[in-house]
Design a protein around this motif. Sequence first.
Motif, PDB file in Angstrom:
ATOM      1  N   ASN A 195       0.845  -1.186   0.000  1.00  0.00           N
ATOM      2  CA  ASN A 195       0.000   0.000   0.000  1.00  0.00           C
ATOM      3  C   ASN A 195       0.887   1.246   0.000  1.00  0.00           C
ATOM      4  OD1 ASN A 195      -2.983   1.094   0.750  1.00  0.00           O
ATOM      5  ND2 ASN A 195      -1.442   2.325   1.790  1.00  0.00           N
ATOM      6  N   GLY A 196       0.575   2.206  -0.896  1.00  0.00           N
ATOM      7  CA  GLY A 196       1.302   3.462  -0.910  1.00  0.00           C
ATOM      8  C   GLY A 196       2.700   3.369  -1.481  1.00  0.00           C
ATOM      9  N   ILE A 197       2.892   2.527  -2.493  1.00  0.00           N
ATOM     10  CA  ILE A 197       4.216   2.304  -3.077  1.00  0.00           C
ATOM     11  C   ILE A 197       4.308   3.000  -4.434  1.00  0.00           C
ATOM     12  CG2 ILE A 197       5.871   0.564  -3.838  1.00  0.00           C
ATOM     13  CD1 ILE A 197       5.365   0.660  -0.819  1.00  0.00           C
ATOM     14  N   THR A 198       5.514   3.513  -4.762  1.00  0.00           N
ATOM     15  CA  THR A 198       5.761   4.178  -6.035  1.00  0.00           C
ATOM     16  C   THR A 198       6.808   3.413  -6.831  1.00  0.00           C
ATOM     17  OG1 THR A 198       5.242   6.366  -5.137  1.00  0.00           O
ATOM     18  CG2 THR A 198       6.605   6.298  -7.112  1.00  0.00           C
ATOM     19  N   PHE A 199       6.537   3.228  -8.149  1.00  0.00           N
ATOM     20  CA  PHE A 199       7.475   2.555  -9.039  1.00  0.00           C
ATOM     21  C   PHE A 199       7.899   3.504 -10.152  1.00  0.00           C
ATOM     22  CE2 PHE A 199       4.596  -0.796  -7.524  1.00  0.00           C
ATOM     23  CZ  PHE A 199       5.515  -1.651  -6.922  1.00  0.00           C
ATOM     24  N   ASP A 200       9.195   3.642 -10.327  1.00  0.00           N
ATOM     25  CA  ASP A 200       9.697   4.363 -11.495  1.00  0.00           C
ATOM     26  C   ASP A 200       9.760   3.421 -12.686  1.00  0.00           C
ATOM     27  OD1 ASP A 200       9.932   6.796 -10.263  1.00  0.00           O
ATOM     28  OD2 ASP A 200      11.982   6.453  -9.607  1.00  0.00           O
ATOM     29  N   SER A 201      10.232   2.220 -12.430  1.00  0.00           N
ATOM     30  CA  SER A 201      10.320   1.206 -13.485  1.00  0.00           C
ATOM     31  C   SER A 201      10.536  -0.156 -12.840  1.00  0.00           C
ATOM     32  CB  SER A 201      11.485   1.517 -14.437  1.00  0.00           C
ATOM     33  OG  SER A 201      12.724   1.456 -13.737  1.00  0.00           O
ATOM     34  N   LEU A 202      10.214  -1.186 -13.582  1.00  0.00           N
ATOM     35  CA  LEU A 202      10.487  -2.566 -13.173  1.00  0.00           C
ATOM     36  C   LEU A 202      11.077  -3.279 -14.379  1.00  0.00           C
ATOM     37  CD1 LEU A 202       7.395  -3.719 -11.067  1.00  0.00           C
ATOM     38  CD2 LEU A 202       9.729  -3.391 -10.267  1.00  0.00           C
ATOM     39  N   ARG A 203      12.302  -3.765 -14.233  1.00  0.00           N
ATOM     40  CA  ARG A 203      12.968  -4.394 -15.366  1.00  0.00           C
ATOM     41  C   ARG A 203      12.827  -5.907 -15.365  1.00  0.00           C
ATOM     42  NH1 ARG A 203      18.704  -1.000 -15.891  1.00  0.00           N
ATOM     43  NH2 ARG A 203      17.736   1.062 -16.239  1.00  0.00           N
ATOM     44  N   ALA A 204      12.880  -6.509 -14.193  1.00  0.00           N
ATOM     45  CA  ALA A 204      12.822  -7.971 -14.126  1.00  0.00           C
ATOM     46  C   ALA A 204      12.083  -8.381 -12.862  1.00  0.00           C
ATOM     47  CB  ALA A 204      14.230  -8.562 -14.142  1.00  0.00           C
ATOM     48  N   VAL A 205      11.140  -9.291 -13.013  1.00  0.00           N
ATOM     49  CA  VAL A 205      10.367  -9.809 -11.888  1.00  0.00           C
ATOM     50  C   VAL A 205      10.358 -11.327 -11.968  1.00  0.00           C
ATOM     51  CG1 VAL A 205       8.083  -9.970 -10.839  1.00  0.00           C
ATOM     52  CG2 VAL A 205       8.905  -7.772 -11.686  1.00  0.00           C
ATOM     53  N   SER A 206      10.675 -11.983 -10.860  1.00  0.00           N
ATOM     54  CA  SER A 206      10.637 -13.440 -10.801  1.00  0.00           C
ATOM     55  C   SER A 206      10.025 -13.860  -9.475  1.00  0.00           C
ATOM     56  CB  SER A 206      12.050 -14.022 -10.942  1.00  0.00           C
ATOM     57  OG  SER A 206      12.009 -15.444 -10.858  1.00  0.00           O
ATOM     58  N   LEU A 207       8.733 -14.140  -9.512  1.00  0.00           N
ATOM     59  CA  LEU A 207       7.994 -14.582  -8.330  1.00  0.00           C
ATOM     60  C   LEU A 207       7.246 -15.863  -8.696  1.00  0.00           C
ATOM     61  CD1 LEU A 207       6.638 -11.084  -7.252  1.00  0.00           C
ATOM     62  CD2 LEU A 207       8.450 -12.378  -6.112  1.00  0.00           C
ATOM     63  N   PRO A 208       7.967 -16.963  -8.864  1.00  0.00           N
ATOM     64  CA  PRO A 208       7.371 -18.194  -9.395  1.00  0.00           C
ATOM     65  C   PRO A 208       6.356 -18.860  -8.486  1.00  0.00           C
ATOM     66  CG  PRO A 208       9.616 -18.600  -8.632  1.00  0.00           C
ATOM     67  CD  PRO A 208       9.404 -17.112  -8.593  1.00  0.00           C
ATOM     68  N   CYS A 209       6.339 -18.509  -7.182  1.00  0.00           N
ATOM     69  CA  CYS A 209       5.398 -19.139  -6.249  1.00  0.00           C
ATOM     70  C   CYS A 209       4.287 -18.207  -5.796  1.00  0.00           C
ATOM     71  CB  CYS A 209       6.151 -19.659  -5.020  1.00  0.00           C
ATOM     72  SG  CYS A 209       7.301 -21.013  -5.369  1.00  0.00           S
ATOM     73  N   LEU A 210       4.283 -16.962  -6.298  1.00  0.00           N
ATOM     74  CA  LEU A 210       3.309 -15.984  -5.825  1.00  0.00           C
ATOM     75  C   LEU A 210       1.898 -16.338  -6.295  1.00  0.00           C
ATOM     76  CD1 LEU A 210       3.622 -13.254  -4.204  1.00  0.00           C
ATOM     77  CD2 LEU A 210       3.042 -12.143  -6.363  1.00  0.00           C
ATOM     78  N   THR A 211       0.964 -16.402  -5.350  1.00  0.00           N
ATOM     79  CA  THR A 211      -0.433 -16.686  -5.677  1.00  0.00           C
ATOM     80  C   THR A 211      -1.350 -15.509  -5.389  1.00  0.00           C
ATOM     81  OG1 THR A 211      -0.818 -17.660  -3.479  1.00  0.00           O
ATOM     82  CG2 THR A 211      -0.148 -19.157  -5.251  1.00  0.00           C
ATOM     83  N   VAL A 212      -0.913 -14.588  -4.496  1.00  0.00           N
ATOM     84  CA  VAL A 212      -1.742 -13.431  -4.145  1.00  0.00           C
ATOM     85  C   VAL A 212      -0.926 -12.158  -4.311  1.00  0.00           C
ATOM     86  CG1 VAL A 212      -3.043 -12.257  -2.337  1.00  0.00           C
ATOM     87  CG2 VAL A 212      -3.120 -14.757  -2.503  1.00  0.00           C
ATOM     88  N   LEU A 213      -1.429 -11.239  -5.139  1.00  0.00           N
ATOM     89  CA  LEU A 213      -0.800  -9.936  -5.339  1.00  0.00           C
ATOM     90  C   LEU A 213      -1.860  -8.874  -5.081  1.00  0.00           C
ATOM     91  CD1 LEU A 213       1.654  -8.250  -6.246  1.00  0.00           C
ATOM     92  CD2 LEU A 213       0.831  -8.478  -8.601  1.00  0.00           C
ATOM     93  N   TYR A 214      -1.634  -8.050  -4.045  1.00  0.00           N
ATOM     94  CA  TYR A 214      -2.615  -7.050  -3.633  1.00  0.00           C
ATOM     95  C   TYR A 214      -1.932  -5.693  -3.575  1.00  0.00           C
ATOM     96  CZ  TYR A 214      -6.106  -4.633  -0.715  1.00  0.00           C
ATOM     97  OH  TYR A 214      -7.047  -3.758  -0.228  1.00  0.00           O
ATOM     98  N   PHE A 215      -2.387  -4.734  -4.384  1.00  0.00           N
ATOM     99  CA  PHE A 215      -1.828  -3.387  -4.416  1.00  0.00           C
ATOM    100  C   PHE A 215      -2.945  -2.379  -4.168  1.00  0.00           C
ATOM    101  CE2 PHE A 215       2.293  -3.646  -7.150  1.00  0.00           C
ATOM    102  CZ  PHE A 215       2.815  -4.577  -6.256  1.00  0.00           C
TER     103      PHE A 215
END
Length: 281
Positions: free
Chosen positions: A136-156
């Motif tokens: 909650n309340g996070i800022t992203f300028d950019s994301l180049r690489a993401v590796s979350l092979p076990c992630l089942t829940v993503l809440y923003f």
Amino acid sequence: MSDLIENLPDILLLHILSFLPTKEAVATSILSKRWRPFWQSLPILAIRDVDFHAYDLEVFVQFVDDVLLLGNLKFLNTFSLTCWTIRVPYEKLSSWINALIQSRVESIEIWFPSSFNTKLPSNMFNSKTMKVLKLNGITFDSLRAVSLPCLTVLYFDNVRCADLNCVAVLVSGCPILETLVFKSLDTKHYGPMLDVGKLDHLVAARVPPSLLPWKALANVRFLSLRSTWIPGAMHAAWSPAGDIPTLYNLTYLECYSNMWTRMVNYLHSFPKLQNLVISEV
């Protein structure tokens, strides 16, 4: 009473400690030598700045350092950090997250006010063990690489990003995602989003309209299009248009709409729909 507590088995004492705020659970380590290591065996740690007198940054940072950098995290499964007043320096936040990732934590929740413009280190999005990520309340300028092979829940919630490519890179790096929530999303450049493919495991999604292509939602059962684009509430309304593929598993759909009568022409794309909730803008 103290003798009665001291005679309890370790596993029961740990269970009792699990109901205490993390600050109080850690404080029990001063009771005796037996109590000293107990808090380090807790599977859940929840740290809040409101538990610290006058929201003292130095005291707060030192406490979290002691817990995450000096403590034994091998039993830790879930970690939560809530800061509504204290602005944590980026270097400290980076070192804490690095410790959590290295300890193979499965669930991380971080809550900051959006006004802080808090940025996270890139290692947050590279974990072989993380299953739940809530921000909650996070800022992203950019994301180049993401590796979350076990992630089942993503809440923003209250997330700010430079453009939708950040979202595309993030979602594409979560191949077995089951629950996806973007409660509110702030981006200066809406633009065309990169293709995230078909999210075969996605069961529930709450996203702004037009954030994801329909083919990515092919297997979803619960779909809410009532999330918010910020700024510009007009983007919250869903106006059906074009071809919508058949969503054979969809049973629940909710949305904002200013042209809800047009939806009648698209209901054939949801043959198993049981609940339809339309909030008129």
